[in-house]
Design a protein around this motif. Sequence first.
Motif, PDB file in Angstrom:
ATOM      1  N   VAL A   6       0.845  -1.190   0.000  1.00 12.53           N
ATOM      2  CA  VAL A   6       0.000   0.000   0.000  1.00 12.53           C
ATOM      3  C   VAL A   6       0.884   1.244   0.000  1.00 12.53           C
ATOM      4  O   VAL A   6       1.735   1.420   0.873  1.00 12.53           O
ATOM      5  CB  VAL A   6      -0.940   0.020   1.229  1.00 12.53           C
ATOM      6  CG1 VAL A   6      -1.780   1.298   1.222  1.00 12.53           C
ATOM      7  CG2 VAL A   6      -1.854  -1.208   1.248  1.00 12.53           C
ATOM      8  N   LEU A   7       0.653   2.064  -0.976  1.00 12.88           N
ATOM      9  CA  LEU A   7       1.404   3.312  -1.108  1.00 12.88           C
ATOM     10  C   LEU A   7       0.588   4.453  -0.516  1.00 12.88           C
ATOM     11  O   LEU A   7      -0.620   4.542  -0.755  1.00 12.88           O
ATOM     12  CB  LEU A   7       1.653   3.576  -2.601  1.00 12.88           C
ATOM     13  CG  LEU A   7       2.266   4.925  -2.982  1.00 12.88           C
ATOM     14  CD1 LEU A   7       3.720   4.995  -2.518  1.00 12.88           C
ATOM     15  CD2 LEU A   7       2.184   5.146  -4.490  1.00 12.88           C
ATOM     16  N   HIS A   8       1.242   5.303   0.270  1.00 16.60           N
ATOM     17  CA  HIS A   8       0.580   6.511   0.749  1.00 16.60           C
ATOM     18  C   HIS A   8       1.247   7.717   0.110  1.00 16.60           C
ATOM     19  O   HIS A   8       2.474   7.828   0.104  1.00 16.60           O
ATOM     20  CB  HIS A   8       0.675   6.609   2.278  1.00 16.60           C
ATOM     21  CG  HIS A   8      -0.027   7.812   2.839  1.00 16.60           C
ATOM     22  ND1 HIS A   8      -1.390   8.016   2.683  1.00 16.60           N
ATOM     23  CD2 HIS A   8       0.428   8.869   3.540  1.00 16.60           C
ATOM     24  CE1 HIS A   8      -1.722   9.151   3.280  1.00 16.60           C
ATOM     25  NE2 HIS A   8      -0.643   9.692   3.802  1.00 16.60           N
ATOM     26  N   LEU A   9       0.421   8.607  -0.453  1.00 14.58           N
ATOM     27  CA  LEU A   9       0.923   9.834  -1.068  1.00 14.58           C
ATOM     28  C   LEU A   9       0.349  11.015  -0.300  1.00 14.58           C
ATOM     29  O   LEU A   9      -0.863  11.050  -0.043  1.00 14.58           O
ATOM     30  CB  LEU A   9       0.468   9.925  -2.526  1.00 14.58           C
ATOM     31  CG  LEU A   9       0.984   8.858  -3.490  1.00 14.58           C
ATOM     32  CD1 LEU A   9       0.032   8.706  -4.661  1.00 14.58           C
ATOM     33  CD2 LEU A   9       2.379   9.227  -3.968  1.00 14.58           C
ATOM     34  N   ASP A  10       1.184  11.956   0.062  1.00 11.40           N
ATOM     35  CA  ASP A  10       0.725  13.102   0.845  1.00 11.40           C
ATOM     36  C   ASP A  10       1.389  14.364   0.307  1.00 11.40           C
ATOM     37  O   ASP A  10       2.619  14.488   0.333  1.00 11.40           O
ATOM     38  CB  ASP A  10       1.084  12.873   2.324  1.00 11.40           C
ATOM     39  CG  ASP A  10       0.488  13.930   3.241  1.00 11.40           C
ATOM     40  OD1 ASP A  10       0.009  14.968   2.737  1.00 11.40           O
ATOM     41  OD2 ASP A  10       0.525  13.720   4.463  1.00 11.40           O
ATOM     42  N   LEU A  11       0.586  15.285  -0.205  1.00 12.30           N
ATOM     43  CA  LEU A  11       1.136  16.547  -0.724  1.00 12.30           C
ATOM     44  C   LEU A  11       1.631  17.392   0.450  1.00 12.30           C
ATOM     45  O   LEU A  11       0.947  17.508   1.466  1.00 12.30           O
ATOM     46  CB  LEU A  11       0.063  17.290  -1.519  1.00 12.30           C
ATOM     47  CG  LEU A  11      -0.363  16.568  -2.809  1.00 12.30           C
ATOM     48  CD1 LEU A  11      -1.796  16.884  -3.178  1.00 12.30           C
ATOM     49  CD2 LEU A  11       0.588  16.911  -3.949  1.00 12.30           C
ATOM     50  N   ASP A  12       2.823  17.950   0.306  1.00 11.76           N
ATOM     51  CA  ASP A  12       3.431  18.700   1.410  1.00 11.76           C
ATOM     52  C   ASP A  12       2.841  20.106   1.525  1.00 11.76           C
ATOM     53  O   ASP A  12       2.744  20.810   0.525  1.00 11.76           O
ATOM     54  CB  ASP A  12       4.941  18.837   1.183  1.00 11.76           C
ATOM     55  CG  ASP A  12       5.629  17.480   1.114  1.00 11.76           C
ATOM     56  OD1 ASP A  12       5.148  16.534   1.761  1.00 11.76           O
ATOM     57  OD2 ASP A  12       6.651  17.386   0.413  1.00 11.76           O
ATOM     58  N   ALA A  13       2.517  20.501   2.758  1.00 14.16           N
ATOM     59  CA  ALA A  13       2.000  21.854   3.022  1.00 14.16           C
ATOM     60  C   ALA A  13       1.109  22.296   1.865  1.00 14.16           C
ATOM     61  O   ALA A  13       1.326  23.331   1.242  1.00 14.16           O
ATOM     62  CB  ALA A  13       3.154  22.835   3.230  1.00 14.16           C
ATOM     63  N   PHE A  14       0.097  21.478   1.577  1.00 13.23           N
ATOM     64  CA  PHE A  14      -0.621  21.564   0.305  1.00 13.23           C
ATOM     65  C   PHE A  14      -1.156  22.962  -0.036  1.00 13.23           C
ATOM     66  O   PHE A  14      -0.900  23.491  -1.112  1.00 13.23           O
ATOM     67  CB  PHE A  14      -1.746  20.526   0.293  1.00 13.23           C
ATOM     68  CG  PHE A  14      -2.617  20.579  -0.923  1.00 13.23           C
ATOM     69  CD1 PHE A  14      -2.054  20.497  -2.193  1.00 13.23           C
ATOM     70  CD2 PHE A  14      -3.993  20.707  -0.811  1.00 13.23           C
ATOM     71  CE1 PHE A  14      -2.851  20.532  -3.337  1.00 13.23           C
ATOM     72  CE2 PHE A  14      -4.793  20.738  -1.950  1.00 13.23           C
ATOM     73  CZ  PHE A  14      -4.224  20.658  -3.203  1.00 13.23           C
ATOM     74  N   PHE A  15      -1.903  23.587   0.894  1.00 16.03           N
ATOM     75  CA  PHE A  15      -2.499  24.895   0.562  1.00 16.03           C
ATOM     76  C   PHE A  15      -1.397  25.908   0.260  1.00 16.03           C
ATOM     77  O   PHE A  15      -1.489  26.691  -0.679  1.00 16.03           O
ATOM     78  CB  PHE A  15      -3.374  25.428   1.710  1.00 16.03           C
ATOM     79  CG  PHE A  15      -4.567  24.557   2.032  1.00 16.03           C
ATOM     80  CD1 PHE A  15      -4.937  23.504   1.212  1.00 16.03           C
ATOM     81  CD2 PHE A  15      -5.327  24.816   3.174  1.00 16.03           C
ATOM     82  CE1 PHE A  15      -6.036  22.709   1.506  1.00 16.03           C
ATOM     83  CE2 PHE A  15      -6.433  24.033   3.481  1.00 16.03           C
ATOM     84  CZ  PHE A  15      -6.781  22.975   2.659  1.00 16.03           C
ATOM     85  N   VAL A  16      -0.352  25.879   1.084  1.00 24.26           N
ATOM     86  CA  VAL A  16       0.764  26.808   0.872  1.00 24.26           C
ATOM     87  C   VAL A  16       1.442  26.519  -0.465  1.00 24.26           C
ATOM     88  O   VAL A  16       1.764  27.435  -1.225  1.00 24.26           O
ATOM     89  CB  VAL A  16       1.786  26.734   2.028  1.00 24.26           C
ATOM     90  CG1 VAL A  16       3.072  27.455   1.665  1.00 24.26           C
ATOM     91  CG2 VAL A  16       1.195  27.324   3.302  1.00 24.26           C
ATOM     92  N   SER A  17       1.621  25.241  -0.790  1.00 27.23           N
ATOM     93  CA  SER A  17       2.279  24.884  -2.049  1.00 27.23           C
ATOM     94  C   SER A  17       1.499  25.395  -3.257  1.00 27.23           C
ATOM     95  O   SER A  17       2.086  25.839  -4.237  1.00 27.23           O
ATOM     96  CB  SER A  17       2.458  23.368  -2.153  1.00 27.23           C
ATOM     97  OG  SER A  17       3.280  22.911  -1.104  1.00 27.23           O
ATOM     98  N   VAL A  18       0.160  25.340  -3.176  1.00 34.29           N
ATOM     99  CA  VAL A  18      -0.656  25.876  -4.275  1.00 34.29           C
ATOM    100  C   VAL A  18      -0.471  27.394  -4.358  1.00 34.29           C
ATOM    101  O   VAL A  18      -0.310  27.960  -5.437  1.00 34.29           O
ATOM    102  CB  VAL A  18      -2.149  25.518  -4.087  1.00 34.29           C
ATOM    103  CG1 VAL A  18      -3.019  26.242  -5.122  1.00 34.29           C
ATOM    104  CG2 VAL A  18      -2.363  24.010  -4.202  1.00 34.29           C
ATOM    105  N   GLU A  19      -0.449  28.051  -3.199  1.00 31.58           N
ATOM    106  CA  GLU A  19      -0.244  29.501  -3.190  1.00 31.58           C
ATOM    107  C   GLU A  19       1.106  29.870  -3.805  1.00 31.58           C
ATOM    108  O   GLU A  19       1.232  30.875  -4.497  1.00 31.58           O
ATOM    109  CB  GLU A  19      -0.340  30.065  -1.757  1.00 31.58           C
ATOM    110  CG  GLU A  19      -1.715  29.913  -1.109  1.00 31.58           C
ATOM    111  CD  GLU A  19      -2.799  30.729  -1.812  1.00 31.58           C
ATOM    112  OE1 GLU A  19      -2.470  31.607  -2.633  1.00 31.58           O
ATOM    113  OE2 GLU A  19      -3.997  30.467  -1.542  1.00 31.58           O
TER     114      GLU A  19
END
Length: 386
Positions: A6-19
């Motif tokens: 099972v692979l887990h993927l987690d975007l880092d500091a997601f809201f900030v990264s989009v900004e």
Amino acid sequence: MFERAVLHLDLDAFFVSVELLRQPELRGKPVIVGGLSDRAVVSSCSYEARKFGVRSAMPVKAALRLCPEAVVLRGDMSAYGQHSRIVTRIIADAAPLFEKASIDEFYVDLSGMDKYFGCWKWSQALRQRIMKETGLPLTMALSVNKTVSKIGAGEAKPNGELLIPAGTERAFLAPLAVGKMPSIGRETQRKLALMGIHTLGQLAEAPAAMLEREFGKHGSYMIKKARGEDDSAVSPYREQKSISTERTFHADIGEIRQLRDRLTDLVTRLAFELRQDRKHTACVAVKIRYPDFSTFSKQRKVPLTARDSTLMEAAQELFGELYDHRRPLRLMGVRFSDLSDGQAQAELFAENARETQLLQQLDHIRKKFGESAVVRGVNARKKKKD
Ligand SMILES: [Mg+2]
């Protein structure tokens, strides 16, 4: 040999990264997404801000005491939703079975795929592809189950990858603090500490009876998890039947031309997303909200389409029917529903080959340089402020 992977993927500091994609000049600075009201809390913060002790869920006021130079942004959930959907589409394209656990977290079940290292190579390629296509940093971990992979990703952050080979779960977890286990909150941590249990290794070896006295069934469940055992399934992602976006204005807007520009912008972005999802819509809805929070919406059937011009026309007409010209607006939104797959795409687009070609070129530019790179027609007059 592996039973499960099972692979887990987690975007880092997601809201900030989009900004940061939208405002690259903020890169390298402490950035907080959280809002400016008295009770606002930090919903995401950059790693530069974390160095000052800033954390998610902390009041923004407290965060600013720790890091007065932090840039605080109000946040734009519809933009985060859009980026999340783009990541989801890439995973859906590649993965046999996946779960969307939250706006920025995914599990992929790779059980049965070749051997373990085949899974790992596949995972690395997927991670690279997501980062390349979205520009968003992302951490992943691969192990035999969801819990170990989630904790693994937590350890590998930011922007990291971690492989926890089968059979090493318990050894991997043992030195970690009990609080690293997702189901163990502050209160449980405190109670465990009173029993002399601080690490997952200690928890794994604790007598079940003692923990069950304190926590009931959850006690033995925690022990199992601390040993790296978890047979919970990756639950398949179900596709949305609609996509939507909305925007609350910084200041209420009463000028009709400005409102129509905003609507054009919303429709353009959402239509782009629709095409990225390789979908067509048969129903367009527009929503407006006045400063007193009274909210109105209206929808209309359209012939199955993904074309900007058709969608724009429907949205502008709906807006004209909905909007009371004497009052300013606080919010505007657009939704496309009755989505279906873009099977007969060529046929549908044949009605206007020139527009199709133009849309393809614009979409290509957007994919390369980000959604804001292309601003069409009327709303090109003015730079967006919100
Ligand atoms: Mg995250």
